[in-house]
Motif scaffolding. Structure first.
Motif, mmCIF file in Angstrom:
data_model
loop_
_atom_site.group_PDB
_atom_site.id
_atom_site.type_symbol
_atom_site.label_atom_id
_atom_site.label_comp_id
_atom_site.label_asym_id
_atom_site.label_seq_id
_atom_site.Cartn_x
_atom_site.Cartn_y
_atom_site.Cartn_z
ATOM 1 N N LEU A 195 25.759 36.197 31.205
ATOM 2 C CA LEU A 195 25.461 35.388 32.387
ATOM 3 C C LEU A 195 26.183 35.940 33.619
ATOM 4 C CD1 LEU A 195 25.314 31.539 32.511
ATOM 5 C CD2 LEU A 195 26.513 32.794 34.285
ATOM 6 N N VAL A 196 27.462 36.250 33.466
ATOM 7 C CA VAL A 196 28.229 36.779 34.600
ATOM 8 C C VAL A 196 27.706 38.154 34.996
ATOM 9 C CG1 VAL A 196 30.511 37.553 35.367
ATOM 10 C CG2 VAL A 196 30.286 35.428 34.065
ATOM 11 N N LEU A 197 27.334 38.958 34.023
ATOM 12 C CA LEU A 197 26.778 40.281 34.324
ATOM 13 C C LEU A 197 25.516 40.147 35.174
ATOM 14 C CD1 LEU A 197 26.808 43.346 33.946
ATOM 15 C CD2 LEU A 197 25.522 43.025 31.814
ATOM 16 N N ALA A 198 24.643 39.228 34.782
ATOM 17 C CA ALA A 198 23.412 39.011 35.549
ATOM 18 C C ALA A 198 23.735 38.508 36.957
ATOM 19 C CB ALA A 198 22.517 38.008 34.824
ATOM 20 N N ALA A 199 24.760 37.669 37.068
ATOM 21 C CA ALA A 199 25.134 37.116 38.376
ATOM 22 C C ALA A 199 25.664 38.209 39.301
ATOM 23 C CB ALA A 199 26.178 36.016 38.201
ATOM 24 N N VAL A 200 26.562 39.054 38.805
ATOM 25 C CA VAL A 200 27.161 40.075 39.679
ATOM 26 C C VAL A 200 26.170 41.183 40.016
ATOM 27 C CG1 VAL A 200 29.495 39.588 38.860
ATOM 28 C CG2 VAL A 200 28.168 41.419 37.763
ATOM 29 N N GLN A 201 25.161 41.361 39.191
ATOM 30 C CA GLN A 201 24.135 42.354 39.516
ATOM 31 C C GLN A 201 23.332 41.930 40.739
ATOM 32 O OE1 GLN A 201 22.137 42.565 35.707
ATOM 33 N NE2 GLN A 201 23.172 44.468 35.148
ATOM 34 N N ARG A 202 23.286 40.633 40.985
ATOM 35 C CA ARG A 202 22.553 40.117 42.142
ATOM 36 C C ARG A 202 23.477 39.785 43.306
ATOM 37 N NH1 ARG A 202 19.450 35.192 40.537
ATOM 38 N NH2 ARG A 202 18.457 35.516 42.549
ATOM 39 N N ASP A 203 24.735 39.482 42.994
ATOM 40 C CA ASP A 203 25.722 39.158 44.025
ATOM 41 C C ASP A 203 27.086 39.603 43.510
ATOM 42 O OD1 ASP A 203 27.495 38.117 45.838
ATOM 43 O OD2 ASP A 203 26.736 36.067 45.779
ATOM 44 N N GLY A 204 27.485 40.787 43.919
ATOM 45 C CA GLY A 204 28.725 41.358 43.403
ATOM 46 C C GLY A 204 29.938 40.477 43.588
ATOM 47 N N MET A 205 29.957 39.717 44.690
ATOM 48 C CA MET A 205 31.123 38.884 44.972
ATOM 49 C C MET A 205 31.254 37.705 44.011
ATOM 50 S SD MET A 205 32.454 40.645 47.283
ATOM 51 C CE MET A 205 33.697 39.761 48.206
ATOM 52 N N ALA A 206 30.232 37.474 43.186
ATOM 53 C CA ALA A 206 30.331 36.431 42.160
ATOM 54 C C ALA A 206 31.421 36.773 41.149
ATOM 55 C CB ALA A 206 28.989 36.254 41.449
ATOM 56 N N LEU A 207 31.881 38.024 41.163
ATOM 57 C CA LEU A 207 32.967 38.429 40.268
ATOM 58 C C LEU A 207 34.214 37.579 40.505
ATOM 59 C CD1 LEU A 207 33.846 40.502 38.095
ATOM 60 C CD2 LEU A 207 34.666 41.955 39.970
ATOM 61 N N LEU A 208 34.352 37.080 41.709
ATOM 62 C CA LEU A 208 35.480 36.208 42.047
ATOM 63 C C LEU A 208 35.602 35.052 41.061
ATOM 64 C CD1 LEU A 208 37.618 34.831 43.919
ATOM 65 C CD2 LEU A 208 35.696 33.933 45.248
ATOM 66 N N HIS A 209 34.467 34.565 40.584
ATOM 67 C CA HIS A 209 34.463 33.366 39.750
ATOM 68 C C HIS A 209 34.426 33.672 38.252
ATOM 69 C CE1 HIS A 209 33.869 31.381 43.525
ATOM 70 N NE2 HIS A 209 32.742 32.016 43.733
#
Length: 295
Positions: A195-209
């Motif tokens: 899930l996090v991988l898919a999120a950061v592929q679309r919005d890298g800054m989601a890595l913060l969370h």
């Protein structure tokens, strides 16, 4: 002078004016429609003149709409017959989205009116009826347009919508919502690798969370910095010393160099890649490399 409309119009004319001058002038001016129409359209302070207007002008559609354009709360002082007129309320909301909060329940519960208002200003969502604030599509629209809108998530906290399936749909619409969604839901999305991988592929800054474990995961962090190099700031300390990862980050955003380890900020090839992408990366270069003419 107190009855001079030109002098009265000269006051409150600044858009940022917050002190109303109505008490300084002859009340006869309030019955002059042409004057009042100009006055209430000047500014927020000018709109306050409507509060002392005679009943016949509180029934004047154009006068009230002009005031609402400057201050949405003026919808509250409109004559009852105007308040009951759906088309009038729609016009008021069209001129000033904030008027939705003061519109009749019929309008706040109208899906199309609310959706149109949300397209202009996503904060209109919180003025919708309780029923519409539980509408899955409107919630998705609100989150998609502004994944940092805390009020929307606060509202969702006790909502029956907050199932795992719906949360995943929200993240599909807005990966950046991962942090706020994690804060209100019982699900540990921040530690789910796929899930996090898919999120950061679309919005890298989601890595913060992402969880600490995933911020140490090379695959996840690499995907994040390829989407937004500055996501490197959220990588674990050891990964910020990973040469291939840092190279990927600075090639996407040169200024990501400032988040690299000290050793890599002295690495000639890494620095060249960063400066090539963004000249401002020079500010992050070690002192000894600044003397390198190639850089």
């Amino acid at each position: 002078m107190r009855a001079d409309p030109d002098i009265a119009l000269a006051g409150d004319c600044r858009k940022d004016a917050r002190e109303c001058s109505v008490g300084l002038f002859d009340c006869a001016l309030l019955s002059d429609r042409d004057f009042l129409l100009k006055k209430v359209g000047q500014s927020w302070a000018g709109a306050q003149w409507l509060l002392r207007a005679p009943p016949e002008l509180l029934s004047d559609r154009e006068v009230v709409l002009t005031a609402v354009e400057q201050d949405a709360k003026m919808l509250k002082v409109a004559a009852d017959e105007l308040k009951k007129d759906r088309s009038f309320a729609v016009s008021a909301i069209d001129r000033n989205v904030e008027a939705l909060a003061f519109a009749p329940e019929e309008c706040r519960g109208d899906r199309e009116i609310v959706r149109k208002a949300m397209e202009k200003d996503i904060r209109a969502f919180m003025s919708a009826s309780q029923r519409l604030r539980e509408d899955p599509e409107l919630v998705k629209l609100a989150v998609k347009k502004d994944p940092d809108q805390i009020d929307v998530f606060y509202h969702l906290r006790d909502s029956q919508l907050l199932t795992r399936e719906f949360c995943l749909e929200l993240l599909e619409e807005a990966p950046g919502a991962l942090g706020l969604l994690q804060g209100i839901s019982p699900f540990k999305f921040h530690d789910e690798g796929d899930l996090v991988l898919a999120a950061v592929q679309r919005d890298g800054m989601a890595l913060l969370h992402a969880s600490k474990r995933l911020r140490r995961d090379l695959q996840v962090v690499l995907a994040a910095v390829k989407q937004d190099g500055e996501a490197l700031r959220f990588a674990s300390g050891d990964l910020r010393g990973n040469r291939s990862l840092v190279l990927a980050a600075v090639k996407q955003h040169g200024k990501a160099l400032r988040f690299a380890s000290g050793e890599l900020r002295s690495d000639r090839n890494v620095v060249l890649a960063a400066v090539k992408q963004n000249g401002e990366a020079l500010r992050c270069v070690s002192t000894d490399l600044l003397e390198d003419r190639a850089i």
